[in-house]
Design a protein around this motif. Structure first.
Motif, short mmCIF file in Angstrom:
data_model
loop_
_atom_site.label_atom_id
_atom_site.label_comp_id
_atom_site.label_asym_id
_atom_site.label_seq_id
_atom_site.Cartn_x
_atom_site.Cartn_y
_atom_site.Cartn_z
N LEU A 164 0.83 -1.20 0.00
CA LEU A 164 0.00 0.00 0.00
C LEU A 164 0.86 1.24 0.00
O LEU A 164 1.97 1.24 0.55
CB LEU A 164 -0.91 0.02 1.24
CG LEU A 164 -1.81 -1.22 1.43
CD1 LEU A 164 -2.45 -1.19 2.78
CD2 LEU A 164 -2.86 -1.28 0.34
N GLU A 208 -8.14 -1.57 3.86
CA GLU A 208 -7.87 -1.49 2.42
C GLU A 208 -7.21 -2.77 1.92
O GLU A 208 -7.51 -3.24 0.81
CB GLU A 208 -6.99 -0.28 2.12
CG GLU A 208 -6.53 -0.16 0.68
CD GLU A 208 -7.68 0.04 -0.29
OE1 GLU A 208 -7.43 -0.09 -1.51
OE2 GLU A 208 -8.80 0.32 0.15
N ARG A 228 -8.75 -5.20 -0.97
CA ARG A 228 -8.05 -5.56 -2.21
C ARG A 228 -7.96 -7.07 -2.39
O ARG A 228 -8.04 -7.57 -3.52
CB ARG A 228 -6.65 -4.94 -2.20
CG ARG A 228 -6.64 -3.43 -2.32
CD ARG A 228 -5.24 -2.91 -2.57
NE ARG A 228 -5.19 -1.45 -2.57
CZ ARG A 228 -4.12 -0.73 -2.86
NH1 ARG A 228 -2.97 -1.35 -3.15
NH2 ARG A 228 -4.17 0.58 -2.85
N ARG A 282 -7.59 9.62 -1.27
CA ARG A 282 -6.78 8.51 -1.78
C ARG A 282 -5.76 8.07 -0.74
O ARG A 282 -5.47 6.87 -0.60
CB ARG A 282 -6.10 8.94 -3.07
CG ARG A 282 -5.27 7.87 -3.74
CD ARG A 282 -4.52 8.44 -4.92
NE ARG A 282 -3.74 7.42 -5.61
CZ ARG A 282 -2.80 7.67 -6.51
NH1 ARG A 282 -2.54 8.93 -6.83
NH2 ARG A 282 -2.14 6.70 -7.08
N TYR A 293 -7.50 6.05 1.82
CA TYR A 293 -8.23 4.93 1.22
C TYR A 293 -9.74 5.14 1.24
O TYR A 293 -10.50 4.18 1.08
CB TYR A 293 -7.90 3.60 1.93
CG TYR A 293 -6.44 3.40 2.21
CD1 TYR A 293 -5.53 3.14 1.19
CD2 TYR A 293 -5.95 3.48 3.51
CE1 TYR A 293 -4.19 2.97 1.45
CE2 TYR A 293 -4.61 3.31 3.79
CZ TYR A 293 -3.73 3.06 2.76
OH TYR A 293 -2.39 2.90 3.03
N ALA A 310 -11.22 4.27 -2.18
CA ALA A 310 -11.04 2.93 -2.71
C ALA A 310 -12.36 2.17 -2.80
O ALA A 310 -12.68 1.56 -3.81
CB ALA A 310 -10.04 2.16 -1.84
#
Length: 539
Positions: A86, A96, A100, A402, A405, A408
């Motif tokens: 990350l 996050e 993912r 961003r 996160y 996201a």
């Protein structure tokens, strides 16, 4: 389980699942982008076809994964540790990472996510210290000579870098091995070495740095803001309070100086001077800001410091938004596309500002003023700059989203919200830029009513004149009559008509456009009005 979770992933090779189902590829492609944090997620997946699908999806997305051999695990479920790299904040990094891992499967496999943690770096960064060569001076062992050397005033144009913190003896030994590089030849009788101030952090990368040593982070910004506020307050209080509070500056400088110069490698004077340069400079800025606001009115104030701090946050957010993005990769191609429209936007906005001032506020057509085109560009700088600042604030908001996160999980929703707010901010910025035109129109009206020549506004100027009709019976004026007993404002003559602005017409109304008159140029004669005169002498 715990040992497998905490241990860093040292191999990218995935062992074949038991039972000889299928062989996985050798090396899994890692995430290509740079990263600041590594998180590992423990995931359970059904053996067999779902396991092959999950591994293929993780590999396609560039995630590092390896199977955990554990005797306690169920034969029907395989345990994998998946590493996610990350680039962002530590806050929200685990959520996050889990997102993912699940998003990479695209709903094709049912996976049960267990534990997750952030991994510490496997190896410490390479530490490099810098040692500067200086010429020995013959002033004696006094403090002035030591200070002269330590601030770099006696430095020669040569330095040596050592791996690790290094010592004076190691630096001298390195210079003895290569005394002459074609430039300055090192001579122990004439030269010596001193550690550079930048080497103060040579010892710190081996261990996590304390929060108060992050001189260029948020703590540093907070200390700078506190120093500016302290200087502001110091300028308000009386002399005795200033004498009582002044010792806080050198005390704070001693604490802040350790952020730049290590206490074990530099003298106390150097540490104190480094801190004084930061704390004293920020405090002096706040002090002078208060003095300027007292002396010159609205020139100074705390708002410049607030603008600077907000600008730093916006700049940091823009960096977060642009780094490793499509925009940063195509910056060379996008820069002309962004810059070239300014050649049309600036004059358009300048024309808009001048039109609001002259036409909307004073009721005089903009064509009646003969304005140099350069003034149109200058008039458009403020509204265009405010609109660009609002757009950068929106970009910074995306960057912070961003970084933490937030963007996201719901990228489209976040972009729509930020885009809407950015558009509103740009409209408000444009209105704020146009507000200067309305303020200038009110100022022009007040100056004309007080008997003074009004100030020009981006090339639009007016003069106080006394008007005399050549033939009063045949003079065409809208709306009449022609004011002859007091001065009026006359703008530059263009064409067959002259536009006048009468400060005494329609008294008691706030509508400045009702005080405008139009008359043919060949039917009147004008002469300059005396400064401060409220009446016109008879012809």
């Amino acid at each position: 389980m715990t040992n497998a979770l905490v241990a860093p992933l040292r191999s990218r090779r995935v062992p074949a699942p038991p039972g000889g189902g299928s062989n996985r590829p050798g090396d899994v492609s890692p995430q290509a982008e740079g990263f600041t944090h590594r998180a590992v997620v423990m995931a359970r997946v059904s053996c067999g076809g779902e396991e092959d699908t999950a591994c293929g999806q993780w590999e396609r997305c560039g995630l590092l994964f390896s199977r955990v051999d554990n005797a306690e695990q169920d034969d029907e479920m395989a345990l994998y540790q998946v590493e996610v790299r990350l680039r962002g904040s530590r806050w929200g990094a685990l959520s996050e990472a889990e997102r993912r891992v699940m998003a990479a499967l695209a709903g094709r496999v049912t996976v049960h996510v267990g534990d997750a943690t952030l991994l510490e770096p496997e190896e410490a960064r390479t530490v490099v210290s810098t040692w500067h060569v200086y010429r020995k001076i013959g002033w004696g062992p006094g403090w002035a000579a030591r200070l002269w050397v330590q601030v770099g005033a006696a430095d020669m144009h040569r330095r040596v870098r050592l791996d690790g913190p290094g010592t004076r003896q190691e630096a001298l030994a390195a210079l003895r091995l290569r005394p002459d590089l074609g430039g300055l030849a090192f001579d122990e009788d004439l030269h010596d070495v001193r550690p550079g101030i930048a080497s103060a952090h040579a010892l710190r990368p081996r261990d996590p740095a304390p929060w108060h040593t992050r001189a260029f982070g948020l703590p540093g910004m907070a200390v700078g803001a506190a120093a500016v506020l302290f200087g502001w307050v110091l300028a308000i209080v009386g002399l005795w309070w200033q004498i009582a509070l002044a010792p806080l500056v050198p005390a704070a400088a001693w604490w802040v100086g350790s952020w730049f110069a290590d206490r074990e490698r530099h003298s106390r004077m150097i540490i104190w001077l480094c801190g004084l340069a930061i704390v004293g400079g920020a405090g002096f800025g706040g002090f002078m800001s208060r003095v300027m606001s007292t002396t010159f009115g609205s020139v100074g104030g705390l708002w410049p410091a607030g603008v600077v701090l907000c600008g730093l946050l916006v700049l940091r957010g823009c960096v977060y938004a642009l780094r490793q993005s499509w925009l940063s990769r195509n910056a060379v191609a996008l820069l002309p596309i962004v810059v070239l429209p300014l050649a049309w936007v600036l004059p358009w906005m300048g024309r808009l500002v001048q039109g609001v001032y002259l036409t909307v506020c004073l009721g005089v057509p903009l064509s009646a003023a003969n304005v140099d085109p350069l003034w149109m560009y200058l008039a458009g700088v403020k509204p265009a700059g405010l609109c660009i600042a609002a757009a950068l604030c929106g970009l910074a908001a995306l960057g912070w989203a961003r970084h933490f996160y937030w963007i996201a999980g719901s990228k489209s929703y976040c972009i729509v919200i930020v885009s809407t707010l950015t558009t509103l901010m740009m409209l408000m910025a444009l209105m704020l830029g146009l507000f200067s035109a309305t303020a200038a129109a009110d100022r022009t009206a007040a100056q004309a009513a007080a008997g003074h020549d009004p100030s020009s506004f981006f090339g639009i100027s007016a003069r106080r004149v006394c008007v005399s009709p050549l033939d009063e019976a045949k003079t065409a004026v809208q709306p009449g009559p022609v004011p002859t007993g007091h001065p009026v404002l006359a703008f530059d003559v263009t064409g067959d008509e002259t536009w006048l602005w009468d400060p005494q017409r329609a008294r008691g109304t706030a509508d400045l456009t009702r005080k405008t008159l139009r008359v043919r140029t060949d039917q009147i004669a004008t002469r300059p009005a005396a400064r401060g005169a409220r009446t016109c002498p008879p012809v």
